[in-house]
Structure formats: C-alpha cells, structure tokens
Design an enzyme around this catalytic site. Structure first.
Site, short mmCIF file in Angstrom:
data_model
loop_
_atom_site.label_atom_id
_atom_site.label_comp_id
_atom_site.label_asym_id
_atom_site.label_seq_id
_atom_site.Cartn_x
_atom_site.Cartn_y
_atom_site.Cartn_z
N HIS A 233 44.12 41.36 -4.65
CA HIS A 233 43.95 40.38 -5.74
C HIS A 233 42.57 40.58 -6.35
CE1 HIS A 233 47.47 37.96 -4.48
NE2 HIS A 233 47.15 38.41 -3.28
N LEU A 234 42.54 40.92 -7.62
CA LEU A 234 41.24 41.14 -8.29
C LEU A 234 40.85 39.99 -9.20
CD1 LEU A 234 41.26 44.93 -9.27
CD2 LEU A 234 39.83 43.81 -7.55
N ARG A 235 41.82 39.10 -9.55
CA ARG A 235 41.55 38.00 -10.50
C ARG A 235 41.14 38.57 -11.86
NH1 ARG A 235 44.14 35.37 -6.56
NH2 ARG A 235 42.83 34.59 -4.90
N HIS B 141 52.03 41.80 3.58
CA HIS B 141 51.22 41.06 4.56
C HIS B 141 52.05 40.48 5.72
CE1 HIS B 141 52.60 38.00 1.82
NE2 HIS B 141 51.65 38.19 0.94
N HIS C 213 38.49 33.25 -3.56
CA HIS C 213 38.47 31.91 -4.18
C HIS C 213 37.03 31.43 -4.04
CE1 HIS C 213 42.82 31.14 -4.51
NE2 HIS C 213 42.95 31.80 -3.36
N HIS D 242 56.80 38.92 -1.10
CA HIS D 242 56.11 37.88 -0.33
C HIS D 242 57.22 37.23 0.49
CE1 HIS D 242 52.92 34.70 0.25
NE2 HIS D 242 54.01 34.15 0.77
N ASP E 188 45.14 42.36 1.02
CA ASP E 188 45.40 41.01 0.52
C ASP E 188 44.09 40.25 0.31
OD1 ASP E 188 46.92 38.97 -0.51
OD2 ASP E 188 47.49 38.14 1.44
N LYS F 35 56.54 42.54 -8.02
CA LYS F 35 56.24 41.66 -6.89
C LYS F 35 57.10 40.40 -6.95
CE LYS F 35 53.93 39.73 -3.50
NZ LYS F 35 52.56 39.42 -3.27
N LEU G 188 47.92 32.74 3.18
CA LEU G 188 49.38 32.70 3.27
C LEU G 188 49.93 34.12 3.23
CD1 LEU G 188 50.08 29.64 0.98
CD2 LEU G 188 50.53 29.80 3.43
N HIS H 16 47.60 46.29 -1.49
CA HIS H 16 47.83 44.87 -1.86
C HIS H 16 46.49 44.21 -2.09
CE1 HIS H 16 50.25 40.96 -1.18
NE2 HIS H 16 49.03 40.60 -1.59
N ASN I 116 49.45 37.80 -9.78
CA ASN I 116 49.52 36.32 -9.80
C ASN I 116 48.27 35.69 -10.42
OD1 ASN I 116 47.95 37.04 -7.55
ND2 ASN I 116 48.45 35.15 -6.46
O1 DOR Z 1 46.44 33.72 1.02
C1 DOR Z 1 46.93 34.11 -0.02
N1 DOR Z 1 46.22 34.14 -1.17
N2 DOR Z 1 48.20 34.52 -0.02
C2 DOR Z 1 48.85 34.83 -1.16
O2 DOR Z 1 50.01 35.15 -1.10
C3 DOR Z 1 48.17 34.70 -2.47
C4 DOR Z 1 46.72 34.80 -2.32
C5 DOR Z 1 45.96 34.35 -3.56
O3 DOR Z 1 46.31 34.80 -4.65
O4 DOR Z 1 45.01 33.58 -3.43
ZN ZN Z 2 48.46 38.60 -1.76
#
Ligand code: DOR
Ligand code: ZN
Length: 347
Positions: free
Chosen positions: A16-18, A175, A252, A137, A248, A100, A220, A14, A42
């Site tokens: 997130h690479l953006r 998560h 940011h 999720h 996860d 997802k 989250l 799991h 996402n």
């Molecule tokens: O904390 C989180 N950040 N939970 C998520 O489900 C999404 C993720 C994000 O993409 O920033």
């Molecule tokens: Zn996530």
C-alpha cells in the site's frame, strides 16, 4: 555462520503506497530495497478502471526518488460492475498486472468491494483465459463469524467454490494468516499461491492484546494464535514456490491508529528485509531466503528475476529499527518486531 548474502533484488507482491504526501514519504523506503511491487488499489477513491491505474501509476512515478528505477505493478479494485473488457485490454497492454478482491466491508476502503461473488464471474472468466492473477483478501465479513475464523471460513465457503468453477485461474491468497490457509494452498495446485507478510511471521495475537491494547500490531487479517504463525514460518522458509513475500506495508498516521476506533495496517517496509532475514536465520533457512524474497513471486507472475543484486550483511550489533517517519500532518509508526535483528541491507 553465514555473515553475508547476495541475492537478486527482492520484489514486494503486496504493497500500500497511498497518495499525496504519504506516498511521497513512504515510497523511498520501498525503492531502496525492492525492484518491483504490486500496488494495492484501495485508495479512498479506489483504482477501478485501467484509466484510474494509469493515473495512479503516473503519480507514483512522479514521487519516485531520482536515483531509483523501481517499477510499480498496478492492480484494479474489483467491483460488482468491473468491465471484463477493460480488464482484458489493460492486462494485454501491460497497463495492469492483476485484479484485487476486497469483500465489501473487510478492511480499509473496502466499501466498494464485492458482496455477491457471482457478479464477478464474467471478469474471472476473462482473467482465467488471459492468465491474469486474481488477488484475494480472503476473509468473510459475515457478522456471525468470529474475526479469528474469517480466513478459514472464507476458504470453505468462497475460495473452494471459486477454484472449482475456475480451475485454471491464477489465484494469490493475500497475506495468509492461518495454518488452514497454508494447508489449503499446499493441497491446491501451482496456480494457487499466497503472500506472507513480515509481521505475520513474527507476531501472534498476543502482541496486540497482552499487557494493554497495542494498536500498532493491529492489521487485517488480524494475527492469529502461535500455531498459525509457526505454520506461516514453515511455509515461507520451505522454499515452496507457492509462497512469496507481500509486505502488506500499510501506513496510517499514528493518531489514526492510536484511537478509540483505530485503523488496521502496519508500516513495515523500513525493516522488512532485515526482519525476514532474521526469521530465516533463526530457522536455519537462509539458503531459502532468495526463493521467498526474489524468485518465487517473479516465477508465478511470469516475470524475469531481477538482474540487480542486494547484499545482506550480519552485523555484530543488533540493528536499530527506525521508530517512525514524519509527515507534515503527523507521524507514521514503524513496525517494531520485538526481537533482535542482526541482518541489514548494505548500500
Ligand atoms: O491491515 C490492513 N491494512 N489490511 C488491509 O487489508 C488493508 C490495509 C490498509 O489499506 O490499511
Ligand atoms: Zn493489504
């Protein structure tokens, strides 16, 4: 005492690479320690179709450092209009690995998510048939439900009915943050599994709220009280094949987190393996480490365990954890586990 450990190269189930510069800056950390990762869909403009996933995969590969052969495993973002036939053909061609579910409004870029679960039943039917994992999720977004209860209420009102309707669907409860979640997975069957993050193994909600509000511990689902953290540690270190690592890691910009309305997400891949090894050592569970990091997830996804190995070494000195990474538009704060960590990945 164990001071070195060789294990098959881990996978991150799991991540997130953006995109753009953020992708370019965070991806090398993953490539260093992980052979494969399940890539979250996402993006601000979500990865909804197989064509979107192929395009995003190309962008990831273009940013992969030359000396690595990291494999991104692509996912689709479930919407109420997702086409079951696109899902089927993307999976059968090996272009997408999973779908997802973001309940609409649950988290970052989830506005296009699902409001009415019945609308996605035709997609779930196909996924059950072809053995394609459904990544969940697991939080309700009902405004009357306390944020600390979102996961437990999701189990009772959403997950149990889905499981009953689709008994053979492969489900990953992403998560996990509660004892309720651990108990549910244990009471279900082998097709119900869960990812656990490094941060939820280490922090409880005090990290975020005591002594001032600490936005870099906000993610989250939010961290819960200590009894839940202990249940997660117990599950991860047990070796049970239904639990595996999903970092996860969700970068940011620091400015976006240190704000009156800060974003959810913790960037943890720079030290994830070290932190987890330390948690396992503290629990006298190092022999189970490779199950959580390298074996269990591959087993569930039906993939081979990685042939490459990594070597972990216990240093005499406490590791220095990197504080941040720098981008042109700002910096990203790295996860500080607030505990002594001695394990490092060699090489
Ligand atoms: O904390 C989180 N950040 N939970 C998520 O489900 C999404 C993720 C994000 O993409 O920033
Ligand atoms: Zn996530």
């Amino acid at each position: 005492m164990l001071t070195t450990l060789n294990i098959p190269m881990p996978d991150d189930w799991h991540l997130h690479l953006r995109s753009g510069e953020m992708l370019n800056k965070v991806l090398p950390y993953t490539c260093q320690h992980f052979a494969r990762a399940i890539i979250m869909p996402n993006l601000p403009s979500p990865v909804i179709t197989t064509a979107d996933a192929k395009k995003y995969r190309t962008e990831i590969l273009e940013n992969r450092p030359d000396n690595h052969d990291f494999t991104p495993l692509m996912t689709l973002y479930m919407t109420e209009n997702t086409d079951p036939e696109d899902v089927r053909s993307g999976f059968l061609k090996g272009e997408v690995t999973a779908v997802k579910l973001y309940p609409a409004g649950a988290t970052t870029n989830s506005d296009a998510g699902v409001k009415d679960l019945e609308k996605i039943y035709p997609v779930l039917e196909v996924m059950e048939q072809i053995g394609m994992p459904f990544l969940v999720h697991g939080e309700v977004v009902d405004k009357d439900v306390d944020i600390f209860d979102r996961e437990a209420v999701f189990i009772d009102t959403k997950l149990i009915p889905i499981r009953q309707r689709f008994p053979n669907l492969k489900i990953v409860f992403e998560h996990l943050t509660t004892k309720d979640g651990v108990d549910y997975v244990l009471s279900s069957h082998k097709n119900t599994t869960a990812t656990i993050t490094p941060h939820h193994l280490v922090i409880n909600r005090n990290a975020m709220l005591v002594g001032g509000i600490k936005p870099h511990y906000y993610c989250l689902p939010v961290a819960k009280r200590e009894l839940h953290r202990l249940a997660l540690v117990q599950a991860a270190t047990s070796g049970d094949p239904r639990f595996f690592l999903g970092t996860d890691s969700a970068p940011h910009l620091t400015t976006a987190k240190e704000s009156a309305c800060g974003c959810a997400g913790i960037f943890n891949v720079a030290n994830a393996i070290s932190v987890i090894a330390q948690v396992f050592e503290n629990e006298h569970a190092l022999p189970q480490l490779e199950k959580f990091l390298s074996l269990n997830g591959a087993g569930f996804y039906g993939l081979e365990v990685n042939k490459k190995q990594i070597e972990l070494e216990r240093s005499k000195q406490c590791l220095t954890i990197p504080k941040n990474i720098v981008l042109a538009e700002g910096e990203v704060t790295a996860f500080d586990p607030m505990m002594d960590v001695y394990w490092k990945v060699k090489g």
